[in-house]
Design a protein around this motif. Sequence first.
Motif, PDB file in Angstrom:
ATOM      1  N   THR B 798       0.838  -1.193   0.000  1.00  0.00           N
ATOM      2  CA  THR B 798       0.000   0.000   0.000  1.00  0.00           C
ATOM      3  C   THR B 798       0.875   1.246   0.000  1.00  0.00           C
ATOM      4  O   THR B 798       1.951   1.250   0.586  1.00  0.00           O
ATOM      5  CB  THR B 798      -0.924  -0.019   1.228  1.00  0.00           C
ATOM      6  N   TYR B 799       0.392   2.259  -0.685  1.00  0.00           N
ATOM      7  CA  TYR B 799       1.151   3.503  -0.802  1.00  0.00           C
ATOM      8  C   TYR B 799       0.227   4.686  -0.547  1.00  0.00           C
ATOM      9  O   TYR B 799      -0.983   4.597  -0.745  1.00  0.00           O
ATOM     10  CB  TYR B 799       1.742   3.654  -2.205  1.00  0.00           C
ATOM     11  N   ILE B 800       0.842   5.786  -0.178  1.00  0.00           N
ATOM     12  CA  ILE B 800       0.081   7.030  -0.014  1.00  0.00           C
ATOM     13  C   ILE B 800       0.067   7.732  -1.357  1.00  0.00           C
ATOM     14  O   ILE B 800       1.102   7.835  -2.016  1.00  0.00           O
ATOM     15  CB  ILE B 800       0.754   7.935   1.037  1.00  0.00           C
ATOM     16  N   TYR B 859      11.106   0.337  -1.742  1.00  0.00           N
ATOM     17  CA  TYR B 859       9.800   0.789  -1.270  1.00  0.00           C
ATOM     18  C   TYR B 859       9.864   2.187  -0.668  1.00  0.00           C
ATOM     19  O   TYR B 859      10.756   2.508   0.118  1.00  0.00           O
ATOM     20  CB  TYR B 859       9.270  -0.186  -0.216  1.00  0.00           C
ATOM     21  N   ALA B 860       8.944   3.012  -1.083  1.00  0.00           N
ATOM     22  CA  ALA B 860       8.759   4.315  -0.456  1.00  0.00           C
ATOM     23  C   ALA B 860       7.272   4.464  -0.229  1.00  0.00           C
ATOM     24  O   ALA B 860       6.477   4.168  -1.122  1.00  0.00           O
ATOM     25  CB  ALA B 860       9.269   5.423  -1.362  1.00  0.00           C
ATOM     26  N   PRO B 861       6.855   4.868   0.962  1.00  0.00           N
ATOM     27  CA  PRO B 861       5.416   4.870   1.244  1.00  0.00           C
ATOM     28  C   PRO B 861       4.642   5.874   0.402  1.00  0.00           C
ATOM     29  O   PRO B 861       3.456   5.699   0.189  1.00  0.00           O
ATOM     30  CB  PRO B 861       5.336   5.199   2.727  1.00  0.00           C
TER      31      PRO B 861
END
Lengths: 251, 954
Positions: B798-800, B859-861
Amino acid sequence: MASVPRSFLLLSIIPTILILCADFACCNTGRKTGDGLDTDFSGFSVPLEHSFEVDDVSRFRMRGALQLRGGRETSVSLSQSQLSEEDRKTLKEVAAVDGLYKIRVPRVSLTDRQTERQMDGYLTAFVRACSLVESHLSDVITLHTDVSGYLIGVSIVTIPGACRGTEVEDEVDLEAFNTTLTIIAPTNAPQPETALFIERMDIEHEKRGKPQEQKSFFAKYWMYIVPLVLFLMMSGAQDQSGGGAANGGGR
Amino acid sequence: MSKPTSLFVIFFSLFIMSEAVFEDQVGKFDWRQQYVGKTLFAHFDSHSQSSNKLFLATDKNIFASFNSRTGDLLWRHVDKVGPEGTIDILVLHGQDALMVVGGGRLLRSWDTNMGGLNWEAVLDTGSFQAACFVAIQDTVKHVAVLKKAAISLHYLTNGHQKWVENLPDSDTVQYQAVYSGGEVEVYVLGVVPNSHLTIIAYSLEDGEIIKQVTWSVEAPWLSSVESSCVVIGQGVLMCVDPATLALYTLPIQAEEAPQFNQILLQSLDLEVSLGFQPVLVSSQPHPARSPISEFFLQLGPDHHVLLQLNADGYTIAYVTPFFFFFTSFLFPLQACDINLFSADSGRRLLDTTVIFPLDLNGGKPFKLYVHAFLKKDDSVDYRVLVQTQDHALTFIQQPGRVVWTREEALADVVTMEMVDLPLTGTQAELEGEFGKKADGLFPMVLKRLSSQVILLQAWLAHLWKLFYEARKPHGQVKNEVTIETLSRDEFNLQKMMVMVTASGKLFGIDSKSGSILWKHYLENVQPNAVFKLIVQRTTAHFPHPPQCTLLIKDKDTGLASLHVFNPIFGRKSHIAPPALPRPILQSLLLPVIDQDYAKVLLLVDDQYKVTAFPSTKNVLQQLQEMASSIFFYLIRSDQGNLSGFRLRKDLSTERIWEVVLPTEVQKIVAVNGKRPNEHVHSQGRVMGDRSVLYKYLNPNLLAVVTESTDAHPERAFVGVFLVDGVTGRIIHEAVQRKARGPVHFVHSENWVVYEYWNTKSRRNEFSVLELFEGTELYNSTVFSSLDRPHLPQVLQQTYIFPSPITTMEATLTEKGITSRHLLVGLPSGAILSLPKMFLDPRRPEVVTEHSREENLIPYAPEMPIRTEWFINYNQTVARVKGIYTAPSGLESTCLVVAYGLDIYQTRVYPSKQFDVLKDDYDYVLISSVLFALFFATMISKRLAQVKLLNRAWR
């Protein structure tokens, strides 16, 4: 025609019940029944019914009973009877015409015992009868629940799942079900991993940041600058442009 | 040594492509069309004689201005969607356009010259009833706004409120009209239905009820002032009673208690058409003066009379206002004529008749907006804006010349498809050769030779044309696209866009230029109809024309009808669609084709009976053979019920599985399968250690999205279920806690991407689910839902996402080799092309050797939004509602159409244009290098020969 299936149904149920008392061929996941500590979460049983007809009209009859136990850790176990002689014959006939073997369970809630009886309707699933026969009645039944513990779906697959047309000796292989039973609740989808990411960034920052910031420009090149300044001071009143050029050259 | 390097540089330069559009590429592959929607109010700019502006307010909450000479949009103000932005009224005075917005919430004044907002005033609560300008001594200074329980007067210059007064007895009296005739009073007319009429006069100065002119007039026949009364002449209220067929007049400015004066229509020798409600139409040319005393009375659908009120205020004579219009329909309905009548004499003005032909594929005229003016030689001229039922606007000038037409139905596109264009005649000839059965060796050779001669001829003609056009100056060469010259281009980049609009009008639009090539208006389409467009036969089966079927279903009754047409020409097909007497639950397009290469459409009615279309013997036979392998599913979101059916040989069905999601907990909001024309090139993903992770490619997989009924932010959730559409097996079941819709999602290949609102963190989030079979395939040759016992592995991340979104779609290419992008429509009107690479659940938290090998992004949110990812640069698409993607003949290129209020068409290249040379590719350089190399080798060969010879002589 209508009277025939009813009597047939009766005939098939009676031996089922008889055998049900004697035989407990089952599989189980989670805790065993009979803990009996909490009355709310004590198990209750719902019927598992199946139907296989040559003309593909569903006539469900008892296959076994599902012992469901709600609560924090839901568990389920199945007690089921062996297939009667007649059933085995029908199943083989159905498999020969590529008919379907259907199962159904009533809609129940695992947690809320009050509403359990009010919900009407069934959850149905099917598998090709031939694959059930060829897998020698080894099937995997999965019950799915939603977040609040309602049963929302049931599925049945056989292992192996293919129909290859291999002959099956009915007496040996089609007597008892070899069932694997699982109950699956929804998984929680992940949230964005911000905390971990920030932590990792911090660590990386620390790793990279420290040695770089230690040395400033002056600290690095003082050995060149100091003699240069000294030289400039010594040479005294020279013109400005010359000094600037020397400075540039020194670097 | 330098040669290979220079070659390498040239070779490498092919791969360095730009991501965004260059300035000179603007509008080269893309176009945008802006629309405003169905016109509610239209005004001509009468401020100055030479002005050519037109002001419209529409049902899409838009206030817009057009150039009346060209029909081009000058400016447009898009307000909020829904009742908050509805335009209640638009009135024009001089340079000010006054608008009441949002059910009487706001009063706005616009500058008509520039389209700027002069001022905005917040009105008191209460539903809006009417508004009018109020003038004193020939100058308009105020505007009166009538609400359900109050009347307020505002200054025209700054919007400040002069006074507001509560209306007496507003709970019983329905106040419906406000009238000002240029005097010091403002009259408010209200009615108690079927009882009496109330007239209140307010003083303009302070809002006092003056001179006690509040009386009630007995009017037991009157139910609504709005629909049956008008004010004409010197303040005379004229009402029509459909029951007694009489006109009633009442002087509202009278000192003493007035009474209605009845004039029977019979006494005027007028007859009303059976069952028709007579309608009155009046005109007040200037707010400072009282309305003219001539008025129209419509007696039937095609029957109008022009009447004049005599000076005594009680009797009526036939006549006309200074300028007015009158329509009559000719039978059969092929043309429409407009006449101008003189108010003085009541006679038709000569040479003012305009006859304009009606578009047979359009709707009937619905409303006319007339702008009449005096020419320099004192003769009367006028222009007419005709609004037809299909929301089209046609601007007509004398003598009957259609200046422009705007298809405003395109502001509400519901669904669309892109269809390949047909081949040219010569290509078709060649195709036809292969289609026919062989009849001997010699004729075949002859046929081949003749078709090749034809091809050669066509090629020579093409070359000649190129040569001929090359000599002309560049600007003059124009490729006019008409329906006759349509043919497929080399790379199948030009297609026919078949668009279905909510009004029931179908359009065929050329995807390259955006010009409308055909249109077809379906009458009798209910406003709440649901459409489904199905391509039954593509252009690929040459002698048979392509065939599209539109399923039109009434949302309430479920009754459906089929419209079968040719998507290239828009003509209705001669094939009779089957009668569908029962409500239709589901339609499905089978891969089964009949002898004419049309795919079979199955329609399931509410008794689970199946109707096939086309239903020839051949088809029915095929269906019988295949019946046991035709499965379909039905979803009843109101009961939370998903069930599966299997077809029987007699075309009845049997229910084989059932999944029930209790509606007390969650409700199904959307279900999405995969697109049938999607190709997946790669069966798996090669991982860092050189093993293969196989994708779970189930073509029958359905993504079901639910929302919790509990709306509390802590307990709300969004559920995602992956269900096999054949077996009903729940493949995966996930719950996104503390989340709420609206959920937008895309389901393709082996992944589902969805977007939701996180109620706890108050932000939008993207989540991606990917399904893998594992490192081994269960059955690599064929996929069967019935034989896949093992559940796939599901990965999710999941990401923002830093912006809300309005719609989402994935790119689609011919073979599925090109990497995928997600096209995200943002509320700002931008369309973001988001690489799927960023939405990959295998993005590692910690970078390892393997992940680097696989080219996984750590990964970066937070998902980035880069401005160069906006595919529509500054061409924003207002209120983007849907994005349609279609593959082109080039693997690298995907055609994109975004529709909403506007329509935007472009091409995207998710993996850059790897199969196309760049626009500014240096042909001169590469050919000169080639030639230079060629000559160099020739010369050096010659030199070498000479040298060898010399050496031999030595």
